[in-house]
Design a protein around this motif. Structure first.
Motif, PDB file in Angstrom:
ATOM      1  N   GLY A 118       0.825  -1.213   0.000  1.00  0.00           N
ATOM      2  CA  GLY A 118       0.000   0.000   0.000  1.00  0.00           C
ATOM      3  C   GLY A 118       0.854   1.256   0.000  1.00  0.00           C
ATOM      4  N   GLN A 119       1.908   1.214   0.844  1.00  0.00           N
ATOM      5  CA  GLN A 119       2.800   2.380   0.871  1.00  0.00           C
ATOM      6  C   GLN A 119       3.481   2.565  -0.478  1.00  0.00           C
ATOM      7  OE1 GLN A 119       5.480   1.675   4.125  1.00  0.00           O
ATOM      8  NE2 GLN A 119       3.926   2.083   5.722  1.00  0.00           N
ATOM      9  N   ASN A 120       3.892   1.426  -1.054  1.00  0.00           N
ATOM     10  CA  ASN A 120       4.534   1.536  -2.377  1.00  0.00           C
ATOM     11  C   ASN A 120       3.561   2.043  -3.427  1.00  0.00           C
ATOM     12  OD1 ASN A 120       7.009   0.602  -1.417  1.00  0.00           O
ATOM     13  ND2 ASN A 120       6.504  -1.548  -1.799  1.00  0.00           N
ATOM     14  N   THR A 121       2.289   1.587  -3.262  1.00  0.00           N
ATOM     15  CA  THR A 121       1.275   2.073  -4.207  1.00  0.00           C
ATOM     16  C   THR A 121       1.079   3.575  -4.068  1.00  0.00           C
ATOM     17  OG1 THR A 121       0.165  -0.084  -4.095  1.00  0.00           O
ATOM     18  CG2 THR A 121      -1.089   1.763  -4.984  1.00  0.00           C
ATOM     19  N   GLN A 122       1.008   4.006  -2.791  1.00  0.00           N
ATOM     20  CA  GLN A 122       0.867   5.449  -2.552  1.00  0.00           C
ATOM     21  C   GLN A 122       2.086   6.209  -3.097  1.00  0.00           C
ATOM     22  OE1 GLN A 122      -1.718   7.140  -1.378  1.00  0.00           O
ATOM     23  NE2 GLN A 122      -2.927   5.249  -1.140  1.00  0.00           N
ATOM     24  N   ARG A 123       3.251   5.623  -2.837  1.00  0.00           N
ATOM     25  CA  ARG A 123       4.457   6.267  -3.364  1.00  0.00           C
ATOM     26  C   ARG A 123       4.459   6.264  -4.883  1.00  0.00           C
ATOM     27  NH1 ARG A 123       9.658   3.718  -0.734  1.00  0.00           N
ATOM     28  NH2 ARG A 123      10.579   5.324  -2.076  1.00  0.00           N
ATOM     29  N   LEU A 124       3.975   5.135  -5.458  1.00  0.00           N
ATOM     30  CA  LEU A 124       3.918   5.065  -6.914  1.00  0.00           C
ATOM     31  C   LEU A 124       2.963   6.102  -7.488  1.00  0.00           C
ATOM     32  CD1 LEU A 124       4.760   3.625  -9.513  1.00  0.00           C
ATOM     33  CD2 LEU A 124       2.899   1.994  -9.126  1.00  0.00           C
ATOM     34  N   LEU A 125       1.799   6.249  -6.795  1.00  0.00           N
ATOM     35  CA  LEU A 125       0.850   7.274  -7.247  1.00  0.00           C
ATOM     36  C   LEU A 125       1.453   8.669  -7.128  1.00  0.00           C
ATOM     37  CD1 LEU A 125      -2.480   5.864  -5.700  1.00  0.00           C
ATOM     38  CD2 LEU A 125      -1.792   5.851  -8.113  1.00  0.00           C
ATOM     39  N   ALA A 126       2.110   8.878  -5.946  1.00  0.00           N
ATOM     40  CA  ALA A 126       2.730  10.190  -5.753  1.00  0.00           C
ATOM     41  C   ALA A 126       3.820  10.431  -6.797  1.00  0.00           C
ATOM     42  CB  ALA A 126       3.306  10.302  -4.350  1.00  0.00           C
ATOM     43  N   MET A 127       4.620   9.378  -7.041  1.00  0.00           N
ATOM     44  CA  MET A 127       5.681   9.531  -8.037  1.00  0.00           C
ATOM     45  C   MET A 127       5.101   9.700  -9.438  1.00  0.00           C
ATOM     46  SD  MET A 127       8.492   6.782  -6.665  1.00  0.00           S
ATOM     47  CE  MET A 127       9.643   7.183  -7.971  1.00  0.00           C
ATOM     48  N   THR A 128       3.966   8.979  -9.703  1.00  0.00           N
ATOM     49  CA  THR A 128       3.313   9.151 -11.005  1.00  0.00           C
ATOM     50  C   THR A 128       2.809  10.585 -11.175  1.00  0.00           C
ATOM     51  OG1 THR A 128       2.650   6.828 -10.958  1.00  0.00           O
ATOM     52  CG2 THR A 128       1.500   8.278 -12.512  1.00  0.00           C
ATOM     53  N   GLU A 129       2.187  11.107 -10.086  1.00  0.00           N
ATOM     54  CA  GLU A 129       1.722  12.497 -10.131  1.00  0.00           C
ATOM     55  C   GLU A 129       2.893  13.460 -10.290  1.00  0.00           C
ATOM     56  OE1 GLU A 129      -1.058  15.513 -10.234  1.00  0.00           O
ATOM     57  OE2 GLU A 129      -1.346  13.342 -10.307  1.00  0.00           O
ATOM     58  N   THR A 130       3.960  13.157  -9.522  1.00  0.00           N
ATOM     59  CA  THR A 130       5.150  14.005  -9.650  1.00  0.00           C
ATOM     60  C   THR A 130       5.742  13.921 -11.049  1.00  0.00           C
ATOM     61  OG1 THR A 130       5.626  13.613  -7.307  1.00  0.00           O
ATOM     62  CG2 THR A 130       7.411  14.497  -8.650  1.00  0.00           C
ATOM     63  N   LEU A 131       5.747  12.667 -11.596  1.00  0.00           N
ATOM     64  CA  LEU A 131       6.260  12.493 -12.955  1.00  0.00           C
ATOM     65  C   LEU A 131       5.413  13.250 -13.959  1.00  0.00           C
ATOM     66  CD1 LEU A 131       8.246  11.097 -14.850  1.00  0.00           C
ATOM     67  CD2 LEU A 131       6.700   9.132 -14.907  1.00  0.00           C
ATOM     68  N   ARG A 132       4.075  13.190 -13.745  1.00  0.00           N
ATOM     69  CA  ARG A 132       3.203  13.928 -14.650  1.00  0.00           C
ATOM     70  C   ARG A 132       3.485  15.432 -14.569  1.00  0.00           C
ATOM     71  NH1 ARG A 132      -1.303  16.660 -14.594  1.00  0.00           N
ATOM     72  NH2 ARG A 132      -1.540  16.424 -12.341  1.00  0.00           N
ATOM     73  N   GLU A 133       3.633  15.925 -13.302  1.00  0.00           N
ATOM     74  CA  GLU A 133       3.943  17.340 -13.129  1.00  0.00           C
ATOM     75  C   GLU A 133       5.296  17.679 -13.766  1.00  0.00           C
ATOM     76  OE1 GLU A 133       3.766  18.091  -8.999  1.00  0.00           O
ATOM     77  OE2 GLU A 133       1.556  17.932  -8.854  1.00  0.00           O
ATOM     78  N   LYS A 134       6.267  16.761 -13.539  1.00  0.00           N
ATOM     79  CA  LYS A 134       7.586  17.006 -14.135  1.00  0.00           C
ATOM     80  C   LYS A 134       7.516  16.999 -15.658  1.00  0.00           C
ATOM     81  CE  LYS A 134       9.953  17.314 -10.311  1.00  0.00           C
ATOM     82  NZ  LYS A 134      10.617  18.593  -9.910  1.00  0.00           N
ATOM     83  N   GLU A 135       6.714  16.056 -16.196  1.00  0.00           N
ATOM     84  CA  GLU A 135       6.557  16.031 -17.647  1.00  0.00           C
ATOM     85  C   GLU A 135       5.887  17.299 -18.154  1.00  0.00           C
ATOM     86  OE1 GLU A 135       4.410  12.502 -18.473  1.00  0.00           O
ATOM     87  OE2 GLU A 135       6.161  11.168 -18.334  1.00  0.00           O
ATOM     88  N   GLU A 136       4.885  17.778 -17.384  1.00  0.00           N
ATOM     89  CA  GLU A 136       4.234  19.035 -17.768  1.00  0.00           C
ATOM     90  C   GLU A 136       5.225  20.196 -17.713  1.00  0.00           C
ATOM     91  OE1 GLU A 136       1.157  21.395 -19.130  1.00  0.00           O
ATOM     92  OE2 GLU A 136       1.288  19.213 -18.963  1.00  0.00           O
ATOM     93  N   LEU A 137       6.000  20.195 -16.603  1.00  0.00           N
ATOM     94  CA  LEU A 137       7.019  21.244 -16.495  1.00  0.00           C
ATOM     95  C   LEU A 137       8.060  21.108 -17.600  1.00  0.00           C
ATOM     96  CD1 LEU A 137       7.608  21.328 -12.620  1.00  0.00           C
ATOM     97  CD2 LEU A 137       6.403  23.021 -14.002  1.00  0.00           C
ATOM     98  N   SER A 138       8.418  19.851 -17.901  1.00  0.00           N
ATOM     99  CA  SER A 138       9.379  19.635 -18.980  1.00  0.00           C
ATOM    100  C   SER A 138       8.820  20.094 -20.316  1.00  0.00           C
ATOM    101  CB  SER A 138       9.748  18.157 -19.034  1.00  0.00           C
ATOM    102  OG  SER A 138      10.636  17.905 -20.100  1.00  0.00           O
ATOM    103  N   ARG A 139       7.506  19.818 -20.529  1.00  0.00           N
ATOM    104  CA  ARG A 139       6.884  20.277 -21.763  1.00  0.00           C
ATOM    105  C   ARG A 139       6.880  21.796 -21.836  1.00  0.00           C
ATOM    106  NH1 ARG A 139       2.263  22.094 -23.474  1.00  0.00           N
ATOM    107  NH2 ARG A 139       1.347  22.019 -21.382  1.00  0.00           N
ATOM    108  N   VAL A 140       6.511  22.416 -20.688  1.00  0.00           N
ATOM    109  CA  VAL A 140       6.517  23.889 -20.657  1.00  0.00           C
ATOM    110  C   VAL A 140       7.921  24.424 -20.882  1.00  0.00           C
ATOM    111  CG1 VAL A 140       6.102  25.898 -19.198  1.00  0.00           C
ATOM    112  CG2 VAL A 140       4.479  23.995 -19.176  1.00  0.00           C
ATOM    113  N   ASP A 141       8.911  23.776 -20.210  1.00  0.00           N
ATOM    114  CA  ASP A 141      10.293  24.215 -20.395  1.00  0.00           C
ATOM    115  C   ASP A 141      10.754  24.006 -21.836  1.00  0.00           C
ATOM    116  OD1 ASP A 141      10.402  24.922 -17.753  1.00  0.00           O
ATOM    117  OD2 ASP A 141      11.298  23.032 -17.086  1.00  0.00           O
ATOM    118  N   ALA A 142      10.321  22.864 -22.422  1.00  0.00           N
ATOM    119  CA  ALA A 142      10.695  22.608 -23.817  1.00  0.00           C
ATOM    120  C   ALA A 142      10.090  23.662 -24.740  1.00  0.00           C
ATOM    121  CB  ALA A 142      10.253  21.209 -24.223  1.00  0.00           C
TER     122      ALA A 142
END
Length: 281
Positions: free
Chosen positions: A103-127
Motif C-alpha cells: 500500500g505504501q509503495n502504491t501510494q508512493r507510486l501514485l505520488a511519483m506518477t503524479e510528480t512524474l506527470r507534473e515534471k513532464e508538464e514542467l518539462s513540456r513547458v520548459d521545452a
C-alpha cells in the motif's frame, strides 16, 4: 543569510550518516526476518522435542496419528499444530506487512506518477519555452547580423566621407596656402613699393625744404641789403634837407620803406611769396 560553519558541518555529517545507514537498511531488514524465522523454528523444534520426550516417557500413548480417531491427546500432533499455527500467524503478520508495504509503495507510486506527470508538464513547458527562446535567439542573431552589416556599411560610408572631407580640406588648405603665399609676396612687393614711395616723398620734401631754406636765406640777404640802402639814403637825405620826401606819401601819410620795397605796382614781390611759403610750410 548563510548558516554558520559549524551548523553546515553538522548538517553534512548527519546527511552522510543517514546515507550510510540507509545503504544497509535492506540487509538489516533481511537479517531481522531471518532472526524472527529462526526464533519461530527454534520454538517449534523445542515444542516437538518436548512432545517426543513426553511420548517416550509414556510408552502407552500412540505416536501415530490416525485420521478420524478423534484423539486430541497426541502431544506430537499438538506441538505440530501449535508450530503450524505460529507459522500461520507469522505468515499473516508478514503478509500484513507486505500488504502495508505494498500500500505504501502504491501510494508512493501514485505520488511519483503524479510528480512524474507534473515534471513532464514542467518539462513540456520548459521545452516550449526553450523552443521559443531558440526562435527568439535565432531572430536576435539575425537582427544582430543585419545590424552588424548596417554598421559595417555605415562605417564604410563614414570612412569614405571622412576621406573625401580630408581630401577637400587638403585641397582647400593647399589653395589657401598658395593664396597666402601670393598675398605675402604681394604684401612684400607693396611694402617695398611703399618704402620706395616714402623714400621718394621724403627726398622730395627734403629737396623742397632745402629750396625754401635757400629762398629764405636769399630773402634775408636781400632784405638786409635793402635795409642798409634805405638807412644810407635816409641818412644822406636828412643831412641835406632834414626830411625824407620819400617817406611821406602824396596824401601826407608816411610810408613804410619796407612796404615800398616789397610792393611793386601793388603786387607783392617774389621774395615775399617765398617767405610766406617758407613760414606756412
Amino acid at each position: 543569510m548563510a548558516d554558520p560553519a559549524w551548523q553546515e558541518l553538522i548538517r553534512i555529517r548527519l546527511t552522510e550518516r543517514n546515507a550510510n545507514e540507509a545503504s544497509f537498511s535492506a540487509v538489516i531488514e533481511q537479517y531481522r526476518r531471518l532472526a524472527q524465522q529462526t526464533k519461530i523454528l527454534k520454538e517449534r523444534n523445542s515444542s516437538l522435542l518436548r512432545a517426543v520426550t513426553s511420548v517416550k516417557g509414556n510408552p502407552s500413548s500412540s505416536t501415530v496419528y490416525v485420521a478420524g480417531t478423534g484423539d486430541d491427546n497426541n502431544p506430537v500432533r499438538t506441538a505440530y499444530i501449535t508450530s503450524l499455527e505460529s507459522q500461520i500467524s507469522s505468515m499473516r503478520d508478514e503478509m500484513a506487512g507486505v500488504y502495508k508495504t505494498q500500500g505504501q509503495n502504491t501510494q508512493r507510486l501514485l505520488a511519483m506518477t503524479e510528480t512524474l506527470r507534473e515534471k513532464e508538464e514542467l518539462s513540456r513547458v520548459d521545452a516550449e519555452a526553450l523552443r521559443k527562446s531558440k526562435d527568439e535567439l535565432t531572430i536576435l542573431r539575425r537582427k544582430v547580423d543585419q545590424h552588424n552589416e548596417i554598421m559595417t556599411e555605415k562605417d564604410r560610408t563614414v570612412q569614405m566621407i571622412i576621406r573625401t572631407i580630408i581630401q577637400i580640406l587638403h585641397d582647400e588648405i593647399s589653395t589657401l596656402q598658395l593664396e597666402l603665399g601670393q598675398i605675402e609676396e604681394r604684401n612684400a612687393t607693396l611694402t617695398k613699393d611703399n618704402a620706395k614711395l616714402l623714400q621718394r616723398w621724403l627726398d622730395a620734401k627734403q629737396t623742397e625744404a632745402n629750396k625754401m631754406n635757400e629762398a629764405n636765406d636769399f630773402y634775408e640777404d636781400m632784405r638786409s641789403k635793402h635795409q642798409a640802402v634805405l638807412t644810407w639814403r635816409d641818412g644822406s637825405a636828412a643831412g641835406e634837407t632834414g626830411t625824407n620826401p620819400s617817406s611821406v606819401s602824396g596824401n601826407g601819410e608816411a610810408r613804410d620803406p619796407d612796404l615800398s620795397a616789397e610792393m611793386k605796382d601793388g603786387i607783392p614781390s617774389t621774395m615775399q611769396k617765398h617767405a610766406d611759403q617758407t613760414q606756412n610750410g
